[in-house]
Every structure is written in C-alpha cells, then in structure tokens.
Motif scaffolding. Structure first.
Motif, PDB file in Angstrom:
ATOM      1  N   GLN A 293       0.821  -1.206   0.000  1.00 53.74           N
ATOM      2  CA  GLN A 293       0.000   0.000   0.000  1.00 53.74           C
ATOM      3  C   GLN A 293       0.860   1.263   0.000  1.00 53.74           C
ATOM      4  N   PHE A 294       1.963   1.209   0.717  1.00 53.88           N
ATOM      5  CA  PHE A 294       2.818   2.392   0.835  1.00 53.88           C
ATOM      6  C   PHE A 294       3.924   2.437  -0.219  1.00 53.88           C
ATOM      7  N   HIS A 295       4.089   1.344  -0.955  1.00 56.65           N
ATOM      8  CA  HIS A 295       5.084   1.294  -2.023  1.00 56.65           C
ATOM      9  C   HIS A 295       4.420   0.707  -3.269  1.00 56.65           C
ATOM     10  N   PRO A 296       3.598   1.504  -3.941  1.00 56.83           N
ATOM     11  CA  PRO A 296       2.875   1.000  -5.114  1.00 56.83           C
ATOM     12  C   PRO A 296       3.835   0.386  -6.136  1.00 56.83           C
ATOM     13  N   GLY A 297       3.449  -0.783  -6.611  1.00 57.69           N
ATOM     14  CA  GLY A 297       4.296  -1.507  -7.547  1.00 57.69           C
ATOM     15  C   GLY A 297       5.169  -2.560  -6.895  1.00 57.69           C
ATOM     16  N   ALA A 298       5.296  -2.509  -5.562  1.00 53.29           N
ATOM     17  CA  ALA A 298       6.076  -3.531  -4.861  1.00 53.29           C
ATOM     18  C   ALA A 298       5.364  -4.884  -4.965  1.00 53.29           C
ATOM     19  N   ARG A 299       6.142  -5.959  -4.935  1.00 50.14           N
ATOM     20  CA  ARG A 299       5.576  -7.308  -5.094  1.00 50.14           C
ATOM     21  C   ARG A 299       5.354  -8.014  -3.757  1.00 50.14           C
ATOM     22  N   ALA A 300       5.510  -7.299  -2.651  1.00 47.82           N
ATOM     23  CA  ALA A 300       5.455  -7.953  -1.349  1.00 47.82           C
ATOM     24  C   ALA A 300       4.130  -8.684  -1.134  1.00 47.82           C
ATOM     25  N   TRP A 301       3.017  -8.019  -1.412  1.00 48.16           N
ATOM     26  CA  TRP A 301       1.712  -8.635  -1.197  1.00 48.16           C
ATOM     27  C   TRP A 301       1.502  -9.811  -2.141  1.00 48.16           C
ATOM     28  N   GLN A 302       1.820  -9.630  -3.401  1.00 49.75           N
ATOM     29  CA  GLN A 302       1.666 -10.719  -4.368  1.00 49.75           C
ATOM     30  C   GLN A 302       2.512 -11.925  -3.976  1.00 49.75           C
ATOM     31  N   ALA A 303       3.752 -11.668  -3.557  1.00 50.34           N
ATOM     32  CA  ALA A 303       4.641 -12.769  -3.181  1.00 50.34           C
ATOM     33  C   ALA A 303       4.147 -13.488  -1.945  1.00 50.34           C
ATOM     34  N   ALA A 304       3.664 -12.735  -0.963  1.00 47.28           N
ATOM     35  CA  ALA A 304       3.162 -13.356   0.259  1.00 47.28           C
ATOM     36  C   ALA A 304       1.928 -14.205  -0.030  1.00 47.28           C
ATOM     37  N   CYS A 305       1.044 -13.690  -0.870  1.00 46.58           N
ATOM     38  CA  CYS A 305      -0.150 -14.468  -1.223  1.00 46.58           C
ATOM     39  C   CYS A 305       0.214 -15.734  -1.978  1.00 46.58           C
ATOM     40  N   GLU A 306       1.143 -15.634  -2.896  1.00 47.94           N
ATOM     41  CA  GLU A 306       1.564 -16.816  -3.647  1.00 47.94           C
ATOM     42  C   GLU A 306       2.161 -17.867  -2.719  1.00 47.94           C
ATOM     43  N   ALA A 307       2.895 -17.415  -1.705  1.00 48.86           N
ATOM     44  CA  ALA A 307       3.556 -18.354  -0.806  1.00 48.86           C
ATOM     45  C   ALA A 307       2.613 -18.953   0.228  1.00 48.86           C
ATOM     46  N   LEU A 308       1.630 -18.189   0.674  1.00 49.88           N
ATOM     47  CA  LEU A 308       0.864 -18.581   1.851  1.00 49.88           C
ATOM     48  C   LEU A 308      -0.616 -18.849   1.597  1.00 49.88           C
ATOM     49  N   THR A 309      -1.143 -18.442   0.457  1.00 49.23           N
ATOM     50  CA  THR A 309      -2.573 -18.657   0.215  1.00 49.23           C
ATOM     51  C   THR A 309      -2.832 -19.439  -1.066  1.00 49.23           C
ATOM     52  N   THR A 310      -1.827 -20.137  -1.553  1.00 52.14           N
ATOM     53  CA  THR A 310      -2.017 -21.032  -2.697  1.00 52.14           C
ATOM     54  C   THR A 310      -1.424 -22.392  -2.358  1.00 52.14           C
ATOM     55  N   GLY A 311      -1.908 -23.411  -3.032  1.00 52.90           N
ATOM     56  CA  GLY A 311      -1.365 -24.745  -2.826  1.00 52.90           C
ATOM     57  C   GLY A 311      -2.005 -25.469  -1.668  1.00 52.90           C
ATOM     58  N   PRO A 312      -1.602 -26.732  -1.481  1.00 57.88           N
ATOM     59  CA  PRO A 312      -2.253 -27.593  -0.485  1.00 57.88           C
ATOM     60  C   PRO A 312      -2.014 -27.174   0.960  1.00 57.88           C
ATOM     61  N   HIS A 313      -1.005 -26.342   1.229  1.00 51.62           N
ATOM     62  CA  HIS A 313      -0.705 -25.950   2.602  1.00 51.62           C
ATOM     63  C   HIS A 313      -1.070 -24.493   2.866  1.00 51.62           C
ATOM     64  N   SER A 314      -1.972 -23.946   2.090  1.00 52.18           N
ATOM     65  CA  SER A 314      -2.330 -22.542   2.243  1.00 52.18           C
ATOM     66  C   SER A 314      -3.019 -22.305   3.586  1.00 52.18           C
ATOM     67  N   VAL A 315      -2.782 -21.122   4.137  1.00 54.24           N
ATOM     68  CA  VAL A 315      -3.361 -20.781   5.436  1.00 54.24           C
ATOM     69  C   VAL A 315      -4.725 -20.105   5.276  1.00 54.24           C
ATOM     70  N   GLY A 316      -5.063 -19.716   4.047  1.00 57.52           N
ATOM     71  CA  GLY A 316      -6.337 -19.058   3.834  1.00 57.52           C
ATOM     72  C   GLY A 316      -6.527 -18.720   2.374  1.00 57.52           C
ATOM     73  N   ARG A 317      -7.560 -17.978   2.104  1.00 65.11           N
ATOM     74  CA  ARG A 317      -7.848 -17.537   0.733  1.00 65.11           C
ATOM     75  C   ARG A 317      -8.028 -16.030   0.711  1.00 65.11           C
ATOM     76  N   VAL A 318      -7.753 -15.464  -0.463  1.00 64.56           N
ATOM     77  CA  VAL A 318      -7.803 -14.006  -0.620  1.00 64.56           C
ATOM     78  C   VAL A 318      -8.732 -13.656  -1.767  1.00 64.56           C
ATOM     79  N   GLU A 319      -9.541 -12.622  -1.571  1.00 61.55           N
ATOM     80  CA  GLU A 319     -10.325 -12.038  -2.655  1.00 61.55           C
ATOM     81  C   GLU A 319     -10.265 -10.525  -2.519  1.00 61.55           C
ATOM     82  N   ALA A 320     -10.547  -9.832  -3.590  1.00 61.43           N
ATOM     83  CA  ALA A 320     -10.421  -8.383  -3.584  1.00 61.43           C
ATOM     84  C   ALA A 320     -11.462  -7.753  -4.486  1.00 61.43           C
ATOM     85  N   LYS A 321     -11.722  -6.497  -4.230  1.00 60.36           N
ATOM     86  CA  LYS A 321     -12.641  -5.729  -5.074  1.00 60.36           C
ATOM     87  C   LYS A 321     -12.168  -4.289  -5.150  1.00 60.36           C
TER      88      LYS A 321
END
Length: 321
Positions: A293-321
């Motif tokens: 949010q504070f660094h537009p264009g940074a991949r931190a959120w995308q990378a964290a979601c890919e690591a933690l909310t995808t695949g068989p060991h995901s901790v949760g799911r994400v949606e956005a609007k």
C-alpha cells in the motif's frame, strides 16, 4: 519454519532488531488519565511508515493494553514499520480508574480519538523515543485493530456510526490514515445483530460500513462464530469487506477462531485456536499488504499471497474488489 513461510519473508529481507519503548505519556485535556503508548521500531532505517495498533477487549488483564499484540507488533517493526500501541480507556488495566468516566464502558469515541491524538503528537513521540527522531514518514499512516480494535479502525477508515445515545450519525474518519487492517472485526447490526450480548453492546451494531472508503485488508477466521453477537456465523466478520466500498481485500484464514491463532500475545492461555504457523503467516501477510500500500508496484503482497494462500498448505484464501 516451513518453506512457504520463509519465502513470504524474503520480500522484506532479513528482520531487523527491534527497539521498543514504553510508556510514552501524552497528557490529553479532558481524558480521565494520560494517554500512554508503546512504540516499536526497527533499529535501522528511515522513512518508516507508522502503524497505529488498536487492542481489543478480551478477558486478560494486560493484553488489552500497550503490552499486548507482540506477535504482530514485533514482526511489523522488524520489517520496517514504526508501531504505536495506545492503552485505550477500555483496557482492564484502567478499569478501576475510569469506571465512572464519561463514555464508559464502551469508550468508542475515546478509542478513535486516541489515534487522532497520537497523530497530532507524532513529533513529540518521535523525539521522545530514543533513536527514532527523523526516521518516520508522517505521510504513511496505517491503522490496524483486532476485535473491538477492528471496530475502532473501521471508524477511523471512514465507517459511520448511529450514536445509540443521541441518534446522530457520527463520522470519525481520519484523513491522515491511508490504509487499514481489520482483524476479526465486528460485522453489521440490524437483524443480524441478534445474539444474547447484543443488547449490552448496542454500539457494535450501530456501525455503517458503506462510507468506509479507505483501502483496507479485512481478516476473518472461518471458524470465528461469534454467537454472543449474531447467529449468522463466521461470515459476520467479513461484513467490513462485503458492505464497504472498494478498494478492499478479504483474507479468510482457514480454521481460525477469534484469536486468529494467538495474535494478542505469546502463549496466551485465552487463545482458543493457538497456531504459531497461522500467526506467523498472518504477520507476514499483513506486513506485505501494508508494504505494498505504501510502495505502489512492490511485489510484497503478491509474493506473500503466492507463498501462503495457494497450494495444499495454504493458510487461507484471498479475494479483492
């Protein structure tokens, strides 16, 4: 540490040592006791965004104060944020001093005003905390809150409130706050607010999310069934996402109850769903969201979601609007 957890941390680099200083005492005219805050920040770095962290209510004597939420505050500080934690008047540490004060027992307006006071006094805070002067960015302010703290955060992000005492529509939105994180926040009122404790907390059911326009991440546990307030189940805690205008993001944590794995404190016996992996993942996901949010264009959120909310060991799911 699992491989997926380690990967999500890589977006930030290695954690920095954390300096934590408390209490910073801010006299506030008309407040029954001085406003005390804890400040945690990385030992190095400049241009630090500020996260205001609003504690919940809860049964503990001290976690609902500047002394709580270390699992989040420490991680956020270690990864580049200055975290400011006030002790609100709802804290059990103050109950013997403020029981008869105006606004008791909810102190809903005071809780929000605490954050405004902090923002008004950022210069004082910055120069009181050793080694912090000149290191924060006052244009990058976020609010985070858990449970009742999520309610407070919603008000500061723009949600309206029908004051049960006066019938007036109140808006306490704080334009200096640019992003938010709502953790297990209460949902809507009306017919849904029908649990056995609803009548004791009319203020909770008086919120209107339709004006909560500031970008925010809403975090809800899919096992957080707050029967004392509502019979609609865990989806109630997603209302700040569902009923607020975009841009909003919803993170639903699998198997998480109201403590979201134990964010209020390390090894807290009151945590009903203790899960250190969930807490670690949530800390990284929230930090990544705010970083992006504070660094537009940074991949931190995308990378964290890919690591933690995808695949068989995901901790949760994400949606956005």
């Amino acid at each position: 540490m699992s491989a997926s957890t380690a990967t999500s941390a890589d977006a930030f680099g290695a954690p920095a040592p954390v300096l934590s200083f408390s209490p910073v005492v801010l006299p506030v005219p008309g407040r029954p006791v001085d406003l005390q805050v804890r400040v945690s920040a990385p030992a190095t770095g400049t241009g630090l965004p500020v996260v205001l962290l609003s504690h919940g209510h809860g049964p503990s004597n001290n976690l609902s104060s500047l002394n709580g939420y270390a699992p989040l505050a420490n991680f956020w500080a270690a990864h580049g944020f200055a975290v400011v934690q006030p002790t609100h008047l709802t804290s059990r540490t103050l109950s013997h001093l403020v029981a008869d004060a105006p606004g008791a027992p909810y102190f809903w307006r005071s809780r929000a005003e605490d954050m405004t006071h902090v923002l008004d006094r950022l210069d004082t805070i910055e120069h009181t905390v050793p080694q912090l002067a000149g290191r924060i960015d006052p244009t990058k302010i976020a609010i985070a809150g858990h449970s009742l703290g999520g309610f407070t955060a919603a008000l500061l992000l723009g949600a309206g409130l029908d004051d049960p005492d006066t019938g007036d529509l109140v808006h306490l939105g704080e334009p200096r706050i640019k992003a938010g994180v709502l953790l297990a926040a209460p949902g809507r009122g009306g017919d849904a607010f029908n649990g056995p404790m609803a009548a004791q907390w009319p203020i909770i059911g008086a919120v209107d999310f339709s004006t909560m326009t500031t970008p925010a991440l809403v975090v809800a546990g899919d096992k957080d069934d707050s029967r004392h307030f509502t019979d609609i189940g865990p989806d109630w805690h997603a209302d700040p996402y569902t009923l607020a205008p975009s841009p909003k993001t919803l993170l639903t944590l699998f198997d998480a109850e109201h403590g979201l794995g134990g964010i209020a404190g390390y090894d807290a016996a009151e945590t009903t769903d203790e899960n250190p992996r969930r807490v670690a993942a949530l800390a990284r996901l929230t930090a990544a969201y705010l970083h992006t949010q504070f660094h537009p264009g940074a991949r931190a959120w995308q990378a964290a979601c890919e690591a933690l909310t995808t695949g068989p060991h995901s901790v949760g799911r994400v949606e956005a609007k």
